[in-house]
Design a protein around this motif. Structure first.
Motif, mmCIF file in Angstrom:
data_model
loop_
_atom_site.group_PDB
_atom_site.id
_atom_site.type_symbol
_atom_site.label_atom_id
_atom_site.label_comp_id
_atom_site.label_asym_id
_atom_site.label_seq_id
_atom_site.Cartn_x
_atom_site.Cartn_y
_atom_site.Cartn_z
ATOM 1 N N PHE A 117 45.219 42.314 41.807
ATOM 2 C CA PHE A 117 44.487 41.046 41.838
ATOM 3 C C PHE A 117 43.286 41.154 42.780
ATOM 4 O O PHE A 117 42.190 40.664 42.451
ATOM 5 C CB PHE A 117 45.404 39.906 42.275
ATOM 6 C CG PHE A 117 44.730 38.562 42.224
ATOM 7 C CD1 PHE A 117 44.483 37.947 41.014
ATOM 8 C CD2 PHE A 117 44.339 37.926 43.388
ATOM 9 C CE1 PHE A 117 43.839 36.706 40.961
ATOM 10 C CE2 PHE A 117 43.705 36.694 43.354
ATOM 11 C CZ PHE A 117 43.459 36.083 42.130
ATOM 12 N N ALA A 118 43.464 41.788 43.942
ATOM 13 C CA ALA A 118 42.355 41.949 44.886
ATOM 14 C C ALA A 118 41.214 42.754 44.265
ATOM 15 O O ALA A 118 40.033 42.419 44.444
ATOM 16 C CB ALA A 118 42.840 42.624 46.162
ATOM 17 N N ASP A 131 43.874 34.134 32.861
ATOM 18 C CA ASP A 131 44.906 35.107 32.518
ATOM 19 C C ASP A 131 45.263 35.995 33.711
ATOM 20 O O ASP A 131 46.437 36.351 33.893
ATOM 21 C CB ASP A 131 44.448 35.983 31.350
ATOM 22 C CG ASP A 131 44.412 35.218 30.032
ATOM 23 O OD1 ASP A 131 45.032 34.140 29.958
ATOM 24 O OD2 ASP A 131 43.757 35.686 29.081
ATOM 25 N N LEU A 132 44.273 36.360 34.505
ATOM 26 C CA LEU A 132 44.534 37.208 35.675
ATOM 27 C C LEU A 132 45.371 36.467 36.710
ATOM 28 O O LEU A 132 46.285 37.038 37.317
ATOM 29 C CB LEU A 132 43.220 37.686 36.289
ATOM 30 C CG LEU A 132 42.477 38.765 35.506
ATOM 31 C CD1 LEU A 132 41.085 38.983 36.072
ATOM 32 C CD2 LEU A 132 43.270 40.071 35.522
ATOM 33 N N ILE A 133 45.073 35.200 36.924
ATOM 34 C CA ILE A 133 45.871 34.412 37.866
ATOM 35 C C ILE A 133 47.292 34.243 37.342
ATOM 36 O O ILE A 133 48.275 34.394 38.083
ATOM 37 C CB ILE A 133 45.204 33.042 38.114
ATOM 38 C CG1 ILE A 133 43.885 33.242 38.867
ATOM 39 C CG2 ILE A 133 46.141 32.126 38.906
ATOM 40 C CD1 ILE A 133 43.111 31.966 39.119
ATOM 41 N N ALA A 134 47.414 33.973 36.045
ATOM 42 C CA ALA A 134 48.756 33.824 35.454
ATOM 43 C C ALA A 134 49.544 35.118 35.550
ATOM 44 O O ALA A 134 50.754 35.105 35.852
ATOM 45 C CB ALA A 134 48.617 33.392 33.994
ATOM 46 N N GLY A 140 55.034 37.746 40.648
ATOM 47 C CA GLY A 140 55.644 37.324 41.902
ATOM 48 C C GLY A 140 54.681 37.005 43.024
ATOM 49 O O GLY A 140 55.110 36.815 44.166
ATOM 50 N N VAL A 141 53.378 36.925 42.736
ATOM 51 C CA VAL A 141 52.400 36.591 43.775
ATOM 52 C C VAL A 141 52.297 35.067 43.857
ATOM 53 O O VAL A 141 51.962 34.406 42.861
ATOM 54 C CB VAL A 141 51.020 37.208 43.471
ATOM 55 C CG1 VAL A 141 50.031 36.868 44.577
ATOM 56 C CG2 VAL A 141 51.137 38.718 43.303
ATOM 57 N N SER A 142 52.591 34.515 45.022
ATOM 58 C CA SER A 142 52.589 33.065 45.187
ATOM 59 C C SER A 142 51.162 32.531 45.311
ATOM 60 O O SER A 142 50.208 33.286 45.537
ATOM 61 C CB SER A 142 53.389 32.673 46.435
ATOM 62 O OG SER A 142 52.691 33.074 47.604
ATOM 63 N N ASP A 143 51.031 31.204 45.182
ATOM 64 C CA ASP A 143 49.711 30.597 45.327
ATOM 65 C C ASP A 143 49.176 30.789 46.741
ATOM 66 O O ASP A 143 47.971 30.982 46.939
ATOM 67 C CB ASP A 143 49.779 29.114 44.979
ATOM 68 C CG ASP A 143 49.982 28.872 43.484
ATOM 69 O OD1 ASP A 143 49.790 29.831 42.705
ATOM 70 O OD2 ASP A 143 50.323 27.745 43.103
ATOM 71 N N LEU A 146 47.848 34.270 46.781
ATOM 72 C CA LEU A 146 46.571 34.356 46.073
ATOM 73 C C LEU A 146 45.435 33.901 46.979
ATOM 74 O O LEU A 146 44.369 34.531 47.022
ATOM 75 C CB LEU A 146 46.612 33.481 44.808
ATOM 76 C CG LEU A 146 47.494 33.956 43.660
ATOM 77 C CD1 LEU A 146 47.527 32.911 42.555
ATOM 78 C CD2 LEU A 146 47.015 35.291 43.110
ATOM 79 N N SER A 147 45.672 32.834 47.717
ATOM 80 C CA SER A 147 44.657 32.326 48.645
ATOM 81 C C SER A 147 44.374 33.343 49.749
ATOM 82 O O SER A 147 43.218 33.595 50.106
ATOM 83 C CB SER A 147 45.111 31.001 49.258
ATOM 84 O OG SER A 147 45.339 30.032 48.264
#
Length: 251
Positions: A117-118, A131-134, A140-143, A146-147
């Motif tokens: 994701f990074a 789609d990438l966020i989903a 298993g990456v939490s919101d 992500l922040s």
């Protein structure tokens, strides 16, 4: 030679001295990056404040180090790649794991998802699609994470870009060159290469010395290749044997 002066305890004003003392407390020494950044106490304070805040987040110290290494590699920052390669090694990462991290891969599934994701954030400049966020969430990456990934990308871009501008002397063992996949590996001019005590190079007269000047260097595969003259045999030393490489500013 650094393009911005390195602030020392002898040249620092009161505000700079306080910041450098804090760096010394946290890291045990003041790397040249921070000494150069101290030219602007506001910049150094902002960097340290954001870094300190992110250390209290959800992401583990190991994943934070992997993020720093990935971002530095993506941005072609030799200084930060060297620093974080050394730190990752001290945290127990193998050479293979460090190489994989720089390519946004990890054995641990969660770390692998974070790194992927990074990388997408970096390469899209934050314009990731739904789609990438989903996909990250499904892995298993939490919101909150992500922040924080965006925060760590931003933090490390600051240090990478600052190094590109200031070009402080490398005071970590050099790591593999980070010119980027689109650029060819090339020799660079160094005004000085110094080895750790107990190691030696041959100068242009064949004498063993701990320091050579005005040479050509190439970092590849964790080794420093050195040419003291165009006709001399290339000498190769491992990264831990190198104390300092001072690059010449390129025209």
């Amino acid at each position: 030679m650094s393009r911005l002066p390195l602030v020392s305890t002898e040249t620092a004003d009161a505000e700079q001295a306080d910041l450098l003392t804090e760096v010394q407390r946290q890291l045990g020494r003041v790397p040249n990056l921070y000494a150069a950044m101290a030219n602007s106490p506001a910049t150094l304070r902002g960097y340290l404040t954001l870094r300190d805040a992110l250390t209290h987040g959800k992401l583990s110290a190991r994943v934070r180090e992997q993020l720093a290494l990935l971002v530095a590699s993506e941005n072609g920052c030799d200084y930060c790649v060297a620093a974080h390669t050394m730190r990752a090694g001290r945290m127990g990462f193998t050479d293979e794991a460090i190489t994989a991290t720089r390519a946004a891969n990890a054995e641990d599934p969660h770390a692998d998802a974070v790194l992927h994701f990074a990388k997408d954030v970096l390469r899209s400049r934050g314009r990731v699609d739904d789609d990438l966020i989903a996909s990250a969430r499904q892995r298993g990456v939490s919101d909150a994470e992500l922040s924080e990934i965006v925060g760590h990308v931003s933090l490390n871009i600051l240090s990478n870009y600052f190094n590109h501008v200031a070009r402080p002397e490398l005071d970590f063992p050099p790591a593999a060159i980070t010119e980027g996949a689109a650029l060819a590996t090339k020799w660079r001019s160094a005004s000085r290469v110094a080895l750790v005590d107990g190691y030696a190079l041959r100068n242009n007269t064949g004498q063993p010395v701990g320091t050579v000047e005005n040479v050509q260097v190439l970092i590849e595969g964790g080794f420093l290749h050195i040419k003291v003259s165009e006709t001399a045999e290339v000498q190769i030393v491992s990264a831990p044997a190198v104390a300092l490489v001072t690059y010449r500013a390129e025209s």
